[in-house]
Design an enzyme around this catalytic site. Structure first.
Site, PDB file in Angstrom:
ATOM      1  N   ASP A  47      82.785 -43.677 -87.100  1.00 20.40           N
ATOM      2  CA  ASP A  47      83.806 -42.740 -86.615  1.00 20.40           C
ATOM      3  C   ASP A  47      83.174 -41.737 -85.645  1.00 20.40           C
ATOM      4  O   ASP A  47      82.443 -40.841 -86.061  1.00 20.40           O
ATOM      5  CB  ASP A  47      84.439 -41.989 -87.788  1.00 20.40           C
ATOM      6  CG  ASP A  47      85.547 -41.064 -87.312  1.00 20.40           C
ATOM      7  OD1 ASP A  47      86.678 -41.543 -87.125  1.00 20.40           O
ATOM      8  OD2 ASP A  47      85.272 -39.862 -87.082  1.00 20.40           O
ATOM      9  N   LYS A  81      87.683 -40.887 -80.251  1.00 23.28           N
ATOM     10  CA  LYS A  81      88.840 -39.988 -80.077  1.00 23.28           C
ATOM     11  C   LYS A  81      88.928 -39.409 -78.670  1.00 23.28           C
ATOM     12  O   LYS A  81      87.897 -39.093 -78.067  1.00 23.28           O
ATOM     13  CB  LYS A  81      88.740 -38.832 -81.086  1.00 23.28           C
ATOM     14  CG  LYS A  81      88.451 -39.305 -82.503  1.00 23.28           C
ATOM     15  CD  LYS A  81      88.449 -38.188 -83.532  1.00 23.28           C
ATOM     16  CE  LYS A  81      87.932 -38.708 -84.858  1.00 23.28           C
ATOM     17  NZ  LYS A  81      86.475 -38.651 -85.018  1.00 23.28           N
ATOM     18  N   HIS A 114      92.567 -36.687 -80.692  1.00 22.71           N
ATOM     19  CA  HIS A 114      91.768 -35.836 -81.598  1.00 22.71           C
ATOM     20  C   HIS A 114      92.584 -34.667 -82.177  1.00 22.71           C
ATOM     21  O   HIS A 114      92.529 -34.394 -83.374  1.00 22.71           O
ATOM     22  CB  HIS A 114      90.544 -35.318 -80.829  1.00 22.71           C
ATOM     23  CG  HIS A 114      89.374 -34.987 -81.693  1.00 22.71           C
ATOM     24  ND1 HIS A 114      88.073 -35.126 -81.291  1.00 22.71           N
ATOM     25  CD2 HIS A 114      89.296 -34.507 -82.960  1.00 22.71           C
ATOM     26  CE1 HIS A 114      87.253 -34.765 -82.266  1.00 22.71           C
ATOM     27  NE2 HIS A 114      87.974 -34.376 -83.279  1.00 22.71           N
TER      28      HIS A 114
HETATM   29  N1  NAP Z   1      89.328 -35.584 -86.645  1.00 24.26           N
HETATM   30  C1  NAP Z   1      88.717 -34.423 -86.771  1.00 24.26           C
HETATM   31  O1  NAP Z   1      89.165 -33.377 -86.263  1.00 24.26           O
HETATM   32  C2  NAP Z   1      87.452 -34.362 -87.565  1.00 24.26           C
HETATM   33  C3  NAP Z   1      86.953 -33.122 -88.002  1.00 24.26           C
HETATM   34  C4  NAP Z   1      85.793 -33.099 -88.774  1.00 24.26           C
HETATM   35  C5  NAP Z   1      85.152 -34.281 -89.083  1.00 24.26           C
HETATM   36  N2  NAP Z   1      85.643 -35.486 -88.622  1.00 24.26           N
HETATM   37  C6  NAP Z   1      84.953 -36.773 -88.931  1.00 24.26           C
HETATM   38  O2  NAP Z   1      84.710 -36.829 -90.320  1.00 24.26           O
HETATM   39  C7  NAP Z   1      83.327 -37.012 -90.569  1.00 24.26           C
HETATM   40  C8  NAP Z   1      82.951 -36.339 -91.877  1.00 24.26           C
HETATM   41  O3  NAP Z   1      83.353 -34.993 -91.898  1.00 24.26           O
HETATM   42  P1  NAP Z   1      82.322 -33.773 -91.935  1.00 24.26           P
HETATM   43  O4  NAP Z   1      81.181 -34.058 -91.040  1.00 24.26           O
HETATM   44  O5  NAP Z   1      83.111 -32.553 -91.777  1.00 24.26           O
HETATM   45  O6  NAP Z   1      81.859 -33.679 -93.375  1.00 24.26           O
HETATM   46  P2  NAP Z   1      81.368 -34.488 -94.564  1.00 24.26           P
HETATM   47  O7  NAP Z   1      80.957 -35.868 -94.298  1.00 24.26           O
HETATM   48  O8  NAP Z   1      82.443 -34.217 -95.531  1.00 24.26           O
HETATM   49  O9  NAP Z   1      80.089 -33.616 -94.942  1.00 24.26           O
HETATM   50  C9  NAP Z   1      78.901 -33.728 -94.246  1.00 24.26           C
HETATM   51  C10 NAP Z   1      77.912 -32.772 -94.901  1.00 24.26           C
HETATM   52  O10 NAP Z   1      77.749 -33.118 -96.282  1.00 24.26           O
HETATM   53  C11 NAP Z   1      76.379 -33.463 -96.543  1.00 24.26           C
HETATM   54  N3  NAP Z   1      76.447 -34.635 -97.425  1.00 24.26           N
HETATM   55  C12 NAP Z   1      76.743 -35.917 -97.093  1.00 24.26           C
HETATM   56  N4  NAP Z   1      76.749 -36.707 -98.174  1.00 24.26           N
HETATM   57  C13 NAP Z   1      76.450 -35.915 -99.231  1.00 24.26           C
HETATM   58  C14 NAP Z   1      76.311 -36.158-100.608  1.00 24.26           C
HETATM   59  N5  NAP Z   1      76.494 -37.364-101.138  1.00 24.26           N
HETATM   60  N6  NAP Z   1      75.990 -35.114-101.404  1.00 24.26           N
HETATM   61  C15 NAP Z   1      75.805 -33.879-100.890  1.00 24.26           C
HETATM   62  N7  NAP Z   1      75.931 -33.582 -99.586  1.00 24.26           N
HETATM   63  C16 NAP Z   1      76.254 -34.601 -98.745  1.00 24.26           C
HETATM   64  C17 NAP Z   1      75.769 -33.732 -95.201  1.00 24.26           C
HETATM   65  O11 NAP Z   1      74.426 -33.351 -95.190  1.00 24.26           O
HETATM   66  P3  NAP Z   1      73.208 -34.337 -94.811  1.00 24.26           P
HETATM   67  O12 NAP Z   1      73.518 -34.967 -93.498  1.00 24.26           O
HETATM   68  O13 NAP Z   1      72.053 -33.408 -94.778  1.00 24.26           O
HETATM   69  O14 NAP Z   1      73.159 -35.341 -95.934  1.00 24.26           O
HETATM   70  C18 NAP Z   1      76.580 -32.798 -94.289  1.00 24.26           C
HETATM   71  O15 NAP Z   1      76.079 -31.483 -94.354  1.00 24.26           O
HETATM   72  C19 NAP Z   1      82.671 -36.436 -89.316  1.00 24.26           C
HETATM   73  O16 NAP Z   1      81.352 -36.891 -89.150  1.00 24.26           O
HETATM   74  C20 NAP Z   1      83.613 -36.915 -88.250  1.00 24.26           C
HETATM   75  O17 NAP Z   1      83.357 -38.274 -87.930  1.00 24.26           O
HETATM   76  C21 NAP Z   1      86.788 -35.529 -87.893  1.00 24.26           C
END
Ligand code: NAP
Length: 322
Positions: A47, A81, A114
């Site tokens: 993604d 996106k 997006h």
């Molecule tokens: N459409 C939109 O507007 C939008 C907005 C936000 C995000 N997104 C998409 O969604 C994806 C995920 O969302 P996100 O980046 O907000 O957050 P997330 O995946 O919910 O959280 C990522 C964070 O959690 C940590 N983490 C990952 N796995 C873990 C686990 N098993 N235990 C503890 N901590 C963990 C990571 O640290 P480490 O890397 O240090 O492990 C990082 O700091 C994004 O990468 C993006 O592709 C889309």
């Protein structure tokens, strides 16, 4: 081989993996290796977004894995996106083509709008990705690009076989209702923020009823957001919440796995991001076990309607979700 489950998308019947890898905040330095490694570990959905500023490197990771025979292109599900500054009907195609070139691919599996926020165009040479503000300015400048024109251009990408599926992100029910009145191609998916502090039960159920698959982002709640105070509401990290810890002990799974499995139980796909090998592996291990009704009930009690990814809280003054 890691087990995976899939959602069948409307119109194409394409199988979208329910667990994918998120590319936000993966630095340019790390992106090629991280994405390559994620694919090596069994991830099949990637993604990305123009706005993440790492598509060249993400593309290198994907192509390296294909070149080495770890995966075939058709076994991958690549999502990216359209950024807000390219909603104008004249800009959608060139914006998409730049992304496809950066990724070094022939097509994407899913292309999302997006945000439903048409911002004034910024050309690639001036700034890329441009972010929310015009270069050198600190306020939002909108542009009169109606969504029906933007969506028509998204549909043309499908007609041209450049995007197999198209969808939306950060849209609310009003936006989707309107879109459905003119869409020749119905959105395949809606990607929104979803975690136990922001459960959006009614939105999830209604959108699923329309035949639109939901993908959750930020499944760990505040993990990606430094400040845990949003609009005066504070929250302790979900990964350390007593209820999540208790359920994780009960199933001998990590807190992260519990938060991801909670979405899977709702037929919602997840796209966790991690740059740690152990988490990359465990975040994908969600299908040989499940949560029971009691776990789901306990997690339901955590809802705070607490949103972290909100352009208003970021200081842009845009109450998009009100
Ligand atoms: N459409 C939109 O507007 C939008 C907005 C936000 C995000 N997104 C998409 O969604 C994806 C995920 O969302 P996100 O980046 O907000 O957050 P997330 O995946 O919910 O959280 C990522 C964070 O959690 C940590 N983490 C990952 N796995 C873990 C686990 N098993 N235990 C503890 N901590 C963990 C990571 O640290 P480490 O890397 O240090 O492990 C990082 O700091 C994004 O990468 C993006 O592709 C889309």
């Amino acid at each position: 081989m890691v087990s995976q489950q899939y959602a069948t998308l409307n119109r194409t019947n394409d199988k979208m993996p329910l667990v994918g890898f998120g590319c936000w905040k993966v630095s340019q330095d790390e992106a090629e290796n991280t994405i390559y490694n994620a694919i090596k570990n069994g991830y099949r959905l990637i993604d990305g977004a123009a706005d993440y500023g790492n598509e060249v490197e993400v593309g290198r990771g994907i192509n390296k894995a294909i070149k080495e025979g770890i995966v075939k292109r058709e076994e991958l599900f690549v999502v990216t996106k359209l950024w807000n500054t390219y909603h104008n009907k004249a800009q959608v195609r060139p914006a998409f083509e730049k992304q496809l070139k950066d990724l070094n691919l022939d097509y994407v599996d899913l292309y999302l709008i997006h945000f439903p926020v048409p911002l004034k165009h910024v050309d690639h040479a001036t700034a890329y990705p441009p972010g929310w503000y015009q270069p050198g300015k600190e306020e939002l400048e909108f542009e009169p690009s109606p969504m029906y024109e933007c969506w028509r251009e998204m549909e043309h990408l499908v007609d041209a076989k450049l995007a197999r599926n198209i969808g939306v992100s950060n849209f609310n029910v009003q936006m989707i209702l309107d879109l459905l009145t003119y869409a020749k191609i119905k959105p395949a998916t809606l990607q929104v923020e979803l975690h136990p502090y922001l459960q959006q039960k009614r939105l999830v159920e209604w959108v699923q009823k329309q035949g639109i698959q939901i993908t959750a982002y930020s499944s760990f709640g505040p993990a990606s957001f430094v400040d845990l105070t949003v609009d005066g509401k504070t929250a302790s990290p979900l990964l350390e919440h007593d209820i999540i810890k208790e359920i994780s002990q009960k199933h001998s799974k990590t807190a992260g796995q519990i938060l991801l499995r909670w979405s899977i139980e709702r037929n919602v796909a997840v796209i966790p991001k991690s740059t740690h090998e152990e988490r990359i592996k465990s975040n994908l291990d969600l299908f040989s076990w499940s949560l029971d009704g009691e776990d789901m009930k306990k997690i339901e009690s955590l809802d705070k309607r607490l949103r972290f990814n909100d352009p208003f809280s970021y200081g842009f003054g845009l109450p998009l979700f009100d």
